[in-house]
Structure formats: structure tokens, C-alpha cells
Design a protein around this motif. Sequence first.
Motif, PDB file in Angstrom:
ATOM      1  N   GLY A 249      -0.344   8.631   4.458  1.00  0.00           N
ATOM      2  CA  GLY A 249      -0.568   7.259   4.890  1.00  0.00           C
ATOM      3  C   GLY A 249      -1.735   6.605   4.173  1.00  0.00           C
ATOM      4  N   GLN A 250      -2.837   7.345   4.009  1.00  0.00           N
ATOM      5  CA  GLN A 250      -3.996   6.824   3.284  1.00  0.00           C
ATOM      6  C   GLN A 250      -3.650   6.550   1.830  1.00  0.00           C
ATOM      7  OE1 GLN A 250      -6.704  10.065   4.099  1.00  0.00           O
ATOM      8  NE2 GLN A 250      -7.743   8.943   5.753  1.00  0.00           N
ATOM      9  N   MET A 251      -2.865   7.453   1.259  1.00  0.00           N
ATOM     10  CA  MET A 251      -2.445   7.268  -0.133  1.00  0.00           C
ATOM     11  C   MET A 251      -1.641   5.987  -0.280  1.00  0.00           C
ATOM     12  SD  MET A 251       0.639   7.582  -1.989  1.00  0.00           S
ATOM     13  CE  MET A 251       1.618   8.886  -1.260  1.00  0.00           C
ATOM     14  N   GLY A 252      -0.701   5.749   0.643  1.00  0.00           N
ATOM     15  CA  GLY A 252       0.108   4.533   0.574  1.00  0.00           C
ATOM     16  C   GLY A 252      -0.741   3.280   0.671  1.00  0.00           C
ATOM     17  N   MET A 253      -1.722   3.273   1.571  1.00  0.00           N
ATOM     18  CA  MET A 253      -2.606   2.113   1.712  1.00  0.00           C
ATOM     19  C   MET A 253      -3.484   1.933   0.474  1.00  0.00           C
ATOM     20  SD  MET A 253      -1.818   0.583   4.422  1.00  0.00           S
ATOM     21  CE  MET A 253      -3.173  -0.588   4.350  1.00  0.00           C
ATOM     22  N   ALA A 254      -3.982   3.050  -0.070  1.00  0.00           N
ATOM     23  CA  ALA A 254      -4.822   2.963  -1.266  1.00  0.00           C
ATOM     24  C   ALA A 254      -4.034   2.401  -2.441  1.00  0.00           C
ATOM     25  CB  ALA A 254      -5.371   4.342  -1.627  1.00  0.00           C
ATOM     26  N   VAL A 255      -2.796   2.847  -2.610  1.00  0.00           N
ATOM     27  CA  VAL A 255      -1.947   2.339  -3.680  1.00  0.00           C
ATOM     28  C   VAL A 255      -1.710   0.841  -3.507  1.00  0.00           C
ATOM     29  CG1 VAL A 255       0.390   2.420  -4.635  1.00  0.00           C
ATOM     30  CG2 VAL A 255      -0.832   4.543  -4.189  1.00  0.00           C
ATOM     31  N   ALA A 256      -1.514   0.407  -2.254  1.00  0.00           N
ATOM     32  CA  ALA A 256      -1.301  -1.017  -1.990  1.00  0.00           C
ATOM     33  C   ALA A 256      -2.543  -1.840  -2.309  1.00  0.00           C
ATOM     34  CB  ALA A 256      -0.903  -1.220  -0.528  1.00  0.00           C
ATOM     35  N   VAL A 257      -3.727  -1.337  -1.935  1.00  0.00           N
ATOM     36  CA  VAL A 257      -4.976  -2.046  -2.219  1.00  0.00           C
ATOM     37  C   VAL A 257      -5.179  -2.184  -3.723  1.00  0.00           C
ATOM     38  CG1 VAL A 257      -7.495  -1.887  -2.097  1.00  0.00           C
ATOM     39  CG2 VAL A 257      -6.117  -1.443  -0.064  1.00  0.00           C
ATOM     40  N   ILE A 258      -4.950  -1.097  -4.447  1.00  0.00           N
ATOM     41  CA  ILE A 258      -5.074  -1.136  -5.904  1.00  0.00           C
ATOM     42  C   ILE A 258      -4.112  -2.159  -6.493  1.00  0.00           C
ATOM     43  CG2 ILE A 258      -4.760   0.192  -8.033  1.00  0.00           C
ATOM     44  CD1 ILE A 258      -5.639   2.683  -6.414  1.00  0.00           C
ATOM     45  N   GLY A 259      -2.899  -2.189  -5.969  1.00  0.00           N
ATOM     46  CA  GLY A 259      -1.901  -3.131  -6.471  1.00  0.00           C
ATOM     47  C   GLY A 259      -2.283  -4.578  -6.227  1.00  0.00           C
ATOM     48  N   ILE A 260      -2.740  -4.894  -5.013  1.00  0.00           N
ATOM     49  CA  ILE A 260      -3.104  -6.275  -4.684  1.00  0.00           C
ATOM     50  C   ILE A 260      -4.275  -6.744  -5.535  1.00  0.00           C
ATOM     51  CG2 ILE A 260      -4.049  -7.762  -2.873  1.00  0.00           C
ATOM     52  CD1 ILE A 260      -2.498  -6.024  -0.846  1.00  0.00           C
ATOM     53  N   ALA A 261      -5.342  -5.929  -5.578  1.00  0.00           N
ATOM     54  CA  ALA A 261      -6.543  -6.327  -6.318  1.00  0.00           C
ATOM     55  C   ALA A 261      -6.256  -6.472  -7.807  1.00  0.00           C
ATOM     56  CB  ALA A 261      -7.661  -5.306  -6.090  1.00  0.00           C
ATOM     57  N   SER A 262      -5.528  -5.520  -8.364  1.00  0.00           N
ATOM     58  CA  SER A 262      -5.248  -5.568  -9.803  1.00  0.00           C
ATOM     59  C   SER A 262      -4.363  -6.760 -10.160  1.00  0.00           C
ATOM     60  CB  SER A 262      -4.591  -4.267 -10.265  1.00  0.00           C
ATOM     61  OG  SER A 262      -3.346  -4.060  -9.623  1.00  0.00           O
TER      62      SER A 262
END
Length: 425
Positions: A249-262
Motif C-alpha cells: 500500500g505504501q509503495m502504491g501511494m509513493a508511486v502515485a506521489v512521484i507521478g503527480i509531482a513529476s
Amino acid sequence: MRWVVLVLLFFGMIINFADKSIIGLAAVPIMEDLNLSYAQWGIVGSSYYWLYPVTGIFGAALADRIGAKKMLGFLMLTWAVLQFGVLAIAALPFLVLYRVLLGAFEGPFSPVAYSHAHKWFPPKLRGFANSVVVSGATVGAMIVAPLLVALIEILGWKMAFAALGAASIVWAVAFQLLTKESPAEVYEQAKQKQTKKLEKLDIKAFLLLLASPAALFTTLAYFSTYCLVVWFSVWLPIYLVEVINMTAGQMGMAVAVIGIASTLIYIGVSSLSDYLFKRNQNWRLSRVFVVAASMIAGALCMTSILAFQHPVWVIAAMCLAKGLTYTILPIGPTIMINEMPERGGLMTSILTSSGNIAGIVAPALTGFIISLTPSNEVFGHNLSILFMAVLILVFSALFLYFVKPATNVEGEGQAEGEDLLQKSN
């Protein structure tokens, strides 16, 4: 109509990259179900790109003849068939075959989408338009990661793949019903002119053009960034879980944060490039310098992870690295199309397909690098990150030094005229 086309291309790219990235998000259950090693998983990641560069070129060239609308609709329907076919996969050979075929039919989508957006937007907006299309890739690969992870956990990895197939069918129907091939009056004139030129392509001159510094080093810069694209798609979820010790779950959220910011970062840089181009019409300053500086900064952010592996900094550095290095993805096609505007689809396909050769090499090479140190997987993952960063630094420096795009006054004027015509209509 141009904004309807752009929105649908954006969602089409989401599906395209969700198809690519879901294999990485489902890596752990797939490897467990099929009993795969890291080396075998590297082959699975690489297999997607075995036919991708070839079909990308031929598919985009065909789209120049039959039209992007027909080609994109056909591609989406083939993706749907293949995603539903995942339900029958029970062993490694079938998984590899599925990935090869999916890559073959997804290869033409990006160049055709870039070329299609190019037709609908004037030069002063093309960087922004392409960045919106590229942002669909980031959304599909990263921002929807929590949703895809949830689907995998609830439905199982096979049903999650089938759900993406259903999304492809919906998109294909919407694109056929809601869009047109190009601006009506301009299209009739351009079609006659294009048909004549397509019949008289000088192969020797075309090959010489591909070997020119502008085309060659733009392609190499794209290639280096695409190594990182593939790493984010195939290996980032495993890196966050096994090296940074995140839960699924943390991995999925981290991937989403990276995607939005980038996404916000490279849309901002692309808009800056458009702004500079509008002010000075200088390709070197507005396109080449902006992209090269961003790529170099992104590569340096990537290397910082080797020294500081706190989860918060890893996510922050990944946001910067991805957002800054990805600026070549929306700007590169504008440089390539500028070299031969009448062959926009073909020129963009050369760029994307040649760059996507990285997809053949990078996953397998990363798996090999990690396997070199079986007793220290953290070191192996860090070594793969260092490899990506150095590759981007080298090719972005070459891109900065050698690329001097041609000034296509006629093409720019024609595009601006098309824009005025659309406004008057």
C-alpha cells in the motif's frame, strides 16, 4: 475539437502506460504464482520491447497514410483482446508471448499520438500539448498505481489486466465517435500535398537526415531517458518494497506521489519552453538548452539517492529526477517533426522506437546487475540507479552540444495559418 482530441489522447496514453506498468505492480504475485527468478523477471520486462521499435516505425508510417483515427482505434481494440487473453496465462512462455504481442501493438501509439496532437496545435502550444499527452503516460504508469494495486489485491492480477482491456474498448468507441482526423479545410489541402510527398520519399536523403546531429542526438537523449522510463515501470515497485522496505500500500501511494509531482514538473518545464519559443523563435535556447539542463539536473537528483536513502528523500529525489529528465519526451517529438514536417508520424516513430530499444536492454540489464550481488540486493539496485544516471548525463551533454535544429519557417507559418483558420471558422 482540438481540446477533445487532446483529452482523449491523454486518456489513451493513461491506458497505454497502465498496460505497461501493471506488470511491475503485480511483480510479486506473478513471480510467486509462476515461480520466476529475478533473471527471468528481467526477460519478462524486456520482452515487451522486442518488437516495439519495429512496429512503432511501421505503424506510424501507416498512420500517415490511412489516418491516425483509424490506426489508434485499431490499436486499442487489439490491446483489449490481449489483456483479456491474460486470463489463460499459466507459465512463463505464455507470459513472455503476451508481453511481446502487447508491445508490438502498443509500439505505434505514442508516435501516432504525438503526430496527431501536432496537427491540431500551433508551434507555440505544441510543447504544452505534447506534455499533456506525456502526462497521460505518467498517470497511467504511476498516479493510478494505488487503484491498480487495489485491483490486483481484490481481483487478482489476471482480472486486473482484463479490467484494462475493458477500458481500451471504451476508449476506442469514444475516440471514433467524438473526434475527427484533423481540421476540415486544412486537412483537404494537406491531404493532397501529403499524398504526393509520401509517394516520393527519398530513402537516401531520409537516412542522411536520421544521421544528422539534430536527429541522432535527440534520439540518443530520448533513448537514455527511456532507460529510466522502463526502470520506473518495471523496477521501481520492487525497489520501494525490497530496498526501502515499504508495504504494498505504501509503495502504491509513493508511486502515485512521484507521478503527480513529476507530471507537474515536466508540464511546467514544457510550458517554459513554449514561452521562450514564442518570445524568441530560437530552437536552441527554447528547446535544446531547456531540455538538456533539465535532464542533467534530473540525473544528479537520481545519483543523490545513493548517498541518502531515507524514504522521504528517495521519494522527493525520484519526483525531481523523473520530472526533469522526462522533458525530452514532449519536446523531442517537436524537434524531430521540425526536421521533416510532412512525415510527422514517421519522424516521431523513429524517435520513440529507437529510444524504446532501451526497453529491450534496460530491464534485462537491470536484472543482471542486481543478480551480480545476490548477497547484497541493495547494492545491486543502487548500481542500476547509478547506471541510469550516468547514461542520462552523457547523452544529455551530447544533446546539448550537437543538436542545432533547422529553422522551418514554412512549416511554422503554415501551422500558424491553420490556427488562425480554425479560429475564424
